[in-house]
Scaffold this motif. Structure first.
Motif, PDB file in Angstrom:
ATOM      1  N   SER A 121       0.678  -1.142  -0.045  1.00  0.00           N
ATOM      2  CA  SER A 121       0.006   0.076   0.068  1.00  0.00           C
ATOM      3  C   SER A 121       0.715   1.409  -0.052  1.00  0.00           C
ATOM      4  O   SER A 121       0.354   2.391  -0.280  1.00  0.00           O
ATOM      5  CB  SER A 121      -0.990   0.052   1.237  1.00  0.00           C
ATOM      6  OG  SER A 121      -0.319   0.263   2.492  1.00  0.00           O
ATOM      7  N   LYS A 122       2.155   1.179   0.385  1.00  0.00           N
ATOM      8  CA  LYS A 122       2.990   2.370   0.534  1.00  0.00           C
ATOM      9  C   LYS A 122       3.761   2.573  -0.843  1.00  0.00           C
ATOM     10  O   LYS A 122       4.536   3.452  -0.771  1.00  0.00           O
ATOM     11  CB  LYS A 122       3.854   2.327   1.738  1.00  0.00           C
ATOM     12  CG  LYS A 122       3.203   2.289   2.973  1.00  0.00           C
ATOM     13  CD  LYS A 122       4.174   2.334   4.278  1.00  0.00           C
ATOM     14  CE  LYS A 122       3.268   2.129   5.421  1.00  0.00           C
ATOM     15  NZ  LYS A 122       3.996   1.992   6.670  1.00  0.00           N
ATOM     16  N   TRP A 123       3.675   1.750  -1.648  1.00  0.00           N
ATOM     17  CA  TRP A 123       4.509   1.884  -2.965  1.00  0.00           C
ATOM     18  C   TRP A 123       3.519   2.543  -4.094  1.00  0.00           C
ATOM     19  O   TRP A 123       2.467   2.341  -4.178  1.00  0.00           O
ATOM     20  CB  TRP A 123       4.950   0.397  -3.540  1.00  0.00           C
ATOM     21  CG  TRP A 123       6.042  -0.240  -2.616  1.00  0.00           C
ATOM     22  CD1 TRP A 123       5.805  -0.487  -1.168  1.00  0.00           C
ATOM     23  CD2 TRP A 123       7.270  -0.643  -2.790  1.00  0.00           C
ATOM     24  NE1 TRP A 123       6.871  -1.157  -0.772  1.00  0.00           N
ATOM     25  CE2 TRP A 123       7.776  -1.217  -1.644  1.00  0.00           C
ATOM     26  CE3 TRP A 123       7.845  -0.419  -4.050  1.00  0.00           C
ATOM     27  CZ2 TRP A 123       9.003  -1.486  -1.650  1.00  0.00           C
ATOM     28  CZ3 TRP A 123       9.354  -1.036  -4.184  1.00  0.00           C
ATOM     29  CH2 TRP A 123       9.982  -1.634  -2.957  1.00  0.00           C
ATOM     30  N   SER A 124       4.137   3.257  -4.991  1.00  0.00           N
ATOM     31  CA  SER A 124       3.668   3.739  -6.186  1.00  0.00           C
ATOM     32  C   SER A 124       3.224   2.877  -7.257  1.00  0.00           C
ATOM     33  O   SER A 124       2.649   3.153  -8.021  1.00  0.00           O
ATOM     34  CB  SER A 124       4.619   4.887  -6.680  1.00  0.00           C
ATOM     35  OG  SER A 124       5.525   4.525  -7.315  1.00  0.00           O
ATOM     36  N   SER A 125       4.183   1.646  -7.164  1.00  0.00           N
ATOM     37  CA  SER A 125       3.977   0.658  -8.149  1.00  0.00           C
ATOM     38  C   SER A 125       4.243  -0.573  -7.541  1.00  0.00           C
ATOM     39  O   SER A 125       4.887  -0.780  -6.344  1.00  0.00           O
ATOM     40  CB  SER A 125       4.777   0.706  -9.698  1.00  0.00           C
ATOM     41  OG  SER A 125       6.148   0.689  -9.239  1.00  0.00           O
ATOM     42  N   PRO A 126       3.623  -1.858  -7.815  1.00  0.00           N
ATOM     43  CA  PRO A 126       3.783  -3.024  -7.326  1.00  0.00           C
ATOM     44  C   PRO A 126       5.179  -3.281  -6.930  1.00  0.00           C
ATOM     45  O   PRO A 126       6.197  -3.446  -7.854  1.00  0.00           O
ATOM     46  CB  PRO A 126       3.130  -4.241  -7.884  1.00  0.00           C
ATOM     47  CG  PRO A 126       2.100  -3.189  -9.013  1.00  0.00           C
ATOM     48  CD  PRO A 126       2.625  -1.752  -8.926  1.00  0.00           C
ATOM     49  N   PRO A 127       5.490  -3.608  -5.914  1.00  0.00           N
ATOM     50  CA  PRO A 127       6.954  -4.030  -5.269  1.00  0.00           C
ATOM     51  C   PRO A 127       7.692  -5.115  -5.967  1.00  0.00           C
ATOM     52  O   PRO A 127       8.790  -5.120  -6.051  1.00  0.00           O
ATOM     53  CB  PRO A 127       6.960  -4.066  -3.828  1.00  0.00           C
ATOM     54  CG  PRO A 127       5.225  -4.490  -3.361  1.00  0.00           C
ATOM     55  CD  PRO A 127       4.724  -3.745  -4.414  1.00  0.00           C
TER      56      PRO A 127
END
Length: 502
Positions: A121-127
């Motif tokens: 949820s804290k990433w701008s794109s999937p980690p």
């Protein structure tokens, strides 16, 4: 595809050649290998990294234990290692591989295939996607957990080996590579890997051990590091069951007037670990074995302060003040010389939205220690346990998950001389640094029974280490900062320079 663009004029031959037994690249061969990296291998190498990122091994959660080791072994086989095997341990397995090029020297390489956990949820794109995006003033970057630490630089190192071999050349050194899956929890079982008889025999032939890294700052400069701090990962756990006071299960908070709280018990214990500044370790004898910095080390720190940016250091960390409002140089000296007791996190009771009227039966604090020479993990853990007992907190459980001692190497060792020679030749500004503030299990190599020097090396740059949106630069807009291909070229430069060192 872009032109070859080292951060400086290179290339590695520079009107010099290595003797034939070291499989030198002639000047014409140099460009052939570089073309292999840029025009032929680039897309495949980046895809190799993306596929690796898509398979995270999380030692904390024992996620992808066998899959991570098997993928690591497959990467080595596909990169030309003739002998590859998975080495079991009491925890996650290690991986060992050798590439015998018929050269006169062996070089050890250290890899890790585990990564830190992540909150999607804290990433701008999937980690785990490895998406490539444009970052203003930086260039094209690949975002993913492990992109910087350590799958990105490790993928560039494997790409370097593949480029030499697929272009029909031989490597100038033989390689013995060891990889582990528990670095992020303090490498509790890595020694079992290195002491396996076949692995130990191979490492004993090596002139040193190198960990591939991304070492460039935003300005393109590099710190050549002469050691690292040790670390201990552990938890302090307070519970009504062990304490003999408070509840053994979570109960309604209305009972607080007449029932002790394990959570407050833990908090009181935590306040005894550091001085009133909330920073300085307060455990008796904590500093008695700290080795003072030498005049040479202090001078190196001063040089680093002169050529690096305090503003960049603060901005990248989101801070406005150093501890005690000290100046930049004093902070750098602290990084090299001071042991720490770092509180990573606190867990107790209800942590969801809103509130819940409970009195928790258990509370946990997560810690890491950073050690400097001549401290040892055994010494500090003994002092921690004594401290807790002395202050009335002997019931608190100390759960150690891993750790290792600090390390130091001489600046005149071959693997450091080779690093400085490459950086000088390709025009990268650099300075010697006495000790990295972070940790890696280099002491496994520098201490008995191996007693060989160990250090990190690598061009290129990443960001957001252990944080959301971790990235590696794939194509840099700054000619002073290497992208993925240039980092790959840098590893080739380094291997050939190692072959030249006496």
């Amino acid at each position: 595809m872009k032109e070859i663009n080292l951060p400086v004029p290179s290339p590695m031959h520079n009107e010099r050649e290595v003797s034939a037994d070291k499989a030198t690249l002639a000047p014409t061969d140099v460009q052939a290998v570089f073309r292999e990296i840029v025009a032929v291998q680039h897309d495949a190498s980046v895809e190799m990294l993306r596929e690796w990122i898509a398979l995270p091994t999380l030692a904390q959660e024992r996620l992808n234990v066998s899959e991570g080791a098997e993928h690591m072994a497959t990467l080595l086989k596909e990169s030309g290692f003739q002998r590859v095997k998975i080495v079991p341990t009491n925890g996650l397995p290690g991986v060992f591989g050798t590439l015998d090029a018929g050269a006169s020297k062996w070089l050890g390489i250290y890899f890790m295939y585990d990564v830190m956990p992540f909150d999607t949820s804290k990433w701008s794109s999937p980690p785990l996607e490895g998406r490539i995006v444009h970052k203003p003033s930086i260039g094209k970057v690949l975002i993913g957990r492990g992109a910087e630490n350590q799958k990105g630089p490790q993928a560039a190192f494997l790409a370097a080996i593949r480029a030499v071999l697929t272009s029909g050349r031989k490597l100038p050194v033989n390689i013995a590579l060891v990889a582990e899956g528990e670095e992020e929890i303090g490498s509790p079982n890595f020694r079992q890997v290195t002491e396996e008889p076949e692995v130990l025999a191979a490492l004993r032939k090596c002139i040193g051990v190198v960990v591939p890294e991304l070492t460039q700052t935003s300005s393109g400069s590099v710190s050549v590091v002469l050691g690292s701090k040790g670390t201990v990962e552990f938890q302090l756990i307070a519970s009504g069951e062990r304490w003999g006071r408070g509840p053994t299960v979570d109960i309604h908070s209305m009972e607080a007037p007449r029932v002790d709280s394990p959570a407050w018990h833990l908090i009181k214990a935590l306040t005894t670990l550091v001085e009133a500044d909330g920073h300085t370790p307060a455990i008796d004898g904590w500093f008695e074995n700290v080795k003072p910095l030498t005049d040479r080390q202090r001078d190196l720190i001063s040089q680093t302060a002169r050529i690096t940016s305090e503003e960049d250091a603060m901005t990248s960390r989101g801070i406005k003040h150093w501890f005690n409002d000290e100046d930049y140089r004093a902070g750098l000296e602290r990084l090299a010389s001071q042991p720490t007791i770092n509180l990573q996190g606190l867990i107790a009771g209800y942590t969801g939205p809103g509130g819940m009227s409970i009195l928790p039966a258990r509370a946990e604090a997560k810690f890491d220690l950073r050690l400097v020479p001549d401290q040892t993990t055994g010494e500090l853990l003994s002092k921690l346990n004594t401290h807790l007992r002395t202050h009335g907190f002997g019931d608190i459980e100390v759960n150690v998950t891993g750790g290792y001692d600090p390390t130091e190497i001489d600046e005149d060792t071959a693997i450091i001389r080779a690093q400085r020679a490459v950086l000088t030749r390709v025009g990268v500004e650099h300075t010697l640094v006495p000790r990295a503030p972070g940790s890696w299990p280099g002491v496994i190599f520098t201490a008995r029974p191996l007693n060989v020097p160990a250090c990190g090396f690598g061009l290129g740059r990443g960001g957001n280490l252990h944080a959301p949106d971790e990235f590696i630069i794939v194509e840099s807009t700054d000619p002073k900062v290497a992208g993925f291909d240039e980092a790959t070229i840098g590893f080739i430069e380094y291997l050939y320079q190692i072959a030249c060192e006496e």
